[in-house]
Design a protein around this motif. Structure first.
Motif, PDB file in Angstrom:
ATOM      1  N   THR A  40       0.831  -1.216   0.000  1.00 15.54           N
ATOM      2  CA  THR A  40       0.000   0.000   0.000  1.00 15.54           C
ATOM      3  C   THR A  40       0.863   1.262   0.000  1.00 15.54           C
ATOM      4  O   THR A  40       0.853   2.021  -0.963  1.00 15.54           O
ATOM      5  CB  THR A  40      -0.928   0.018   1.229  1.00 15.54           C
ATOM      6  OG1 THR A  40      -0.125  -0.075   2.420  1.00 15.54           O
ATOM      7  CG2 THR A  40      -1.925  -1.112   1.183  1.00 15.54           C
ATOM      8  N   SER A 186      -4.286   0.937   3.454  1.00 16.42           N
ATOM      9  CA  SER A 186      -5.255  -0.160   3.508  1.00 16.42           C
ATOM     10  C   SER A 186      -6.655   0.304   3.919  1.00 16.42           C
ATOM     11  O   SER A 186      -6.827   1.313   4.603  1.00 16.42           O
ATOM     12  CB  SER A 186      -4.770  -1.204   4.518  1.00 16.42           C
ATOM     13  OG  SER A 186      -4.686  -0.631   5.815  1.00 16.42           O
ATOM     14  N   GLY A 235      -7.123   8.537  13.638  1.00 15.85           N
ATOM     15  CA  GLY A 235      -6.259   9.186  12.662  1.00 15.85           C
ATOM     16  C   GLY A 235      -7.010   9.959  11.590  1.00 15.85           C
ATOM     17  O   GLY A 235      -6.471  10.880  10.980  1.00 15.85           O
TER      18      GLY A 235
HETATM   19  O1  TXA Z   1      -1.757   0.536   4.419  1.00 17.60           O
HETATM   20  C1  TXA Z   1      -1.633   0.816   5.617  1.00 17.60           C
HETATM   21  O2  TXA Z   1      -2.517   0.586   6.445  1.00 17.60           O
HETATM   22  C2  TXA Z   1      -0.298   1.446   6.060  1.00 17.60           C
HETATM   23  C3  TXA Z   1       0.808   0.417   5.864  1.00 17.60           C
HETATM   24  C4  TXA Z   1       2.129   0.880   6.383  1.00 17.60           C
HETATM   25  O3  TXA Z   1       0.409  -0.795   6.419  1.00 17.60           O
HETATM   26  N1  TXA Z   1      -0.382   1.906   7.420  1.00 17.60           N
HETATM   27  C5  TXA Z   1      -1.096   3.008   7.790  1.00 17.60           C
HETATM   28  O4  TXA Z   1      -0.994   3.324   9.126  1.00 17.60           O
HETATM   29  O5  TXA Z   1      -1.757   3.653   7.010  1.00 17.60           O
HETATM   30  P1  TXA Z   1      -1.394   4.758   9.718  1.00 17.60           P
HETATM   31  O6  TXA Z   1      -0.918   4.737  11.118  1.00 17.60           O
HETATM   32  O7  TXA Z   1      -0.894   5.831   8.845  1.00 17.60           O
HETATM   33  O8  TXA Z   1      -2.944   4.730   9.755  1.00 17.60           O
HETATM   34  C6  TXA Z   1      -3.605   3.907  10.701  1.00 17.60           C
HETATM   35  C7  TXA Z   1      -5.045   4.332  10.863  1.00 17.60           C
HETATM   36  C8  TXA Z   1      -5.188   5.610  11.652  1.00 17.60           C
HETATM   37  O9  TXA Z   1      -6.220   6.402  11.070  1.00 17.60           O
HETATM   38  C9  TXA Z   1      -5.618   5.085  13.027  1.00 17.60           C
HETATM   39  O10 TXA Z   1      -6.365   6.021  13.743  1.00 17.60           O
HETATM   40  C10 TXA Z   1      -6.423   3.853  12.672  1.00 17.60           C
HETATM   41  O11 TXA Z   1      -5.698   3.296  11.611  1.00 17.60           O
HETATM   42  N2  TXA Z   1      -6.458   2.853  13.759  1.00 17.60           N
HETATM   43  C11 TXA Z   1      -5.438   2.104  14.223  1.00 17.60           C
HETATM   44  N3  TXA Z   1      -5.832   1.336  15.267  1.00 17.60           N
HETATM   45  C12 TXA Z   1      -7.140   1.607  15.468  1.00 17.60           C
HETATM   46  C13 TXA Z   1      -8.128   1.152  16.398  1.00 17.60           C
HETATM   47  N4  TXA Z   1      -7.833   0.258  17.341  1.00 17.60           N
HETATM   48  N5  TXA Z   1      -9.375   1.679  16.305  1.00 17.60           N
HETATM   49  C14 TXA Z   1      -9.688   2.583  15.348  1.00 17.60           C
HETATM   50  N6  TXA Z   1      -8.794   3.047  14.440  1.00 17.60           N
HETATM   51  C15 TXA Z   1      -7.548   2.579  14.495  1.00 17.60           C
END
Ligand code: TXA
Ligand code: MG
Length: 352
Positions: A40, A186, A235
């Motif tokens: 991604t 993703s 996020g």
């Molecule tokens: O494609 C992807 O998902 C990429 C690659 C590196 O795997 N990762 C990514 O991570 O986009 P990040 O941290 O940029 O975005 C993660 C999102 C954030 O909006 C966060 O708030 C949400 O996932 N998130 C993570 N854990 C969560 C949870 N337990 N409940 C609700 N939202 C969550």
């Protein structure tokens, strides 16, 4: 800190590459950080079960610590070890889409520190479809917490050079695996609600999820720009994917869009501003500005997903003051494209 950059070809993980990935895994096991390619976007990886590693990730990105991280695994058995129980829906979805661009939210158990989940009792988990990523996760002990490898607020990196721009000097290592395949983060689906809910649209579309689950809902706040409610994925509330200049999305019939953008572009250039335009393969020759870029072809929206963040970054590098973009269909992968584009533009949309 000196950041080591290692080139690895996903198609050719030879002995030397395997050795480098083992070393990168050791860095993560010892609490260090490594940026790596996924299908991604590039991720910024640390040991998901080590609270100190998660703290370092937030610091390196300049990210608010209430914004949880996604835990990346390389095999399905490892999911069961970090969740309360694995819902039936998770099994079905992992069968259908893993390894792949789908993140699932489940109830965590005590193995996952709150530092990784931003204080939440749930954890986001994904198995990426990239051989470099999978081998790195294996060599790191099985669980890599990885947000996108950009400084908080900037477009997610789709090539290693953008990880270097944002993170050089702040992390131990960057693995350069070339340009990523998909280009947008993703799809995130929450499996803790009664009806599974999409919290972030992506390459795996609502229709694809519906086919497997029967029923799917979507967090309205992420597609309705007038909503004042908080999105469920922390996020999604932050200004994201923002280029440095002002970006406006222009919506309407193609001829009118071209006419409007050209006239606004001329005005801005007269004021001495540097203007960039995001068009498509079939329209790029119709525009006049300092720089005109095609983001891909409307006939194949995957090409647009693939190029969007790269084009936004390039405009930053070229110092654009003002940018205009065409608008895209809000269905299928278009939902993810428009979600990211609207965020980049701070919901600045001109409807003709
Ligand atoms: O494609 C992807 O998902 C990429 C690659 C590196 O795997 N990762 C990514 O991570 O986009 P990040 O941290 O940029 O975005 C993660 C999102 C954030 O909006 C966060 O708030 C949400 O996932 N998130 C993570 N854990 C969560 C949870 N337990 N409940 C609700 N939202 C969550
Ligand atoms: Mg991100």
């Amino acid at each position: 800190m000196e950041t080591k950059v290692v080139k690895i070809e996903e198609k050719n993980i030879d002995e030397k590459a395997a050795e480098a990935l083992k070393k990168a895994g050791d860095v993560i096991k010892k609490g260090g950080l490594v940026a790596f390619p996924t299908e991604t976007v590039y991720g910024l990886g640390g040991d998901a079960l080590n609270p100190e590693s998660s703290k370092k990730i937030y610091a390196a990105k300049g990210r608010p610590s209430d914004n949880p991280l996604i835990v990346h695994v390389y095999r399905i058995e490892d999911v069961e070890k970090i969740v309360e129980d694995m819902p039936e829906a998770a099994r079905k979805l992992s069968d259908a889409f893993w390894p792949g661009p789908l993140t699932m939210i489940m109830n965590k158990n005590e193995k996952v520190p709150y530092e990784t989940t931003g204080g939440l009792d749930t954890v986001a988990i994904r198995m990426p479809n990239n051989k470099i990523a999978l081998e790195l996760i294996r060599q790191s002990g099985g669980y890599i917490a990885a947000p996108s490898a950009n400084t908080s607020g900037r477009p997610s990196p789709t090539i290693a050079r953008y990880c270097e721009e944002d993170l050089s000097g702040k992390i131990e290592m960057i693995i350069d695996g070339g340009q990523v395949g998909i280009g947008l983060e993703s799809t995130i689906v929450d499996l803790t609600s009664e009806v599974p809910m999409i919290l972030r649209p992506g390459y795996i579309t609502a229709d694809m999820l519906k086919e497997v689950l029967g029923e799917i809902s979507i967090d309205r706040t992420i597609i309705d720009s007038t909503s004042t409610q908080k999105p469920k994925a922390p996020g999604m509330k932050y200004k994201h994917y923002a280029p440095k200049g002002d970006l406006m999305i222009v919506q309407g019939a193609q001829e009118k869009v071209v006419e409007y953008i050209n006239s606004e572009s001329a005005k801005a250039m007269e004021q001495g501003k540097k203007v960039g335009i995001i068009g498509t393969e079939s329209t790029k020759m119709l525009y006049k500005a300092d720089v005109v870029k095609s983001v891909g072809s409307r006939e194949d929206e995957k090409t647009i997903a693939h190029e969007l963040f790269k084009v936004l970054r390039e405009f930053d590098d070229e110092g654009m003051d003002v940018m205009f973009s065409e608008s895209f269909d809000d269905s299928g992968i278009g939902q993810a494209i428009m979600n990211r584009l609207l965020k980049a533009a701070g919901h600045n949309v001109k409807v003709l």
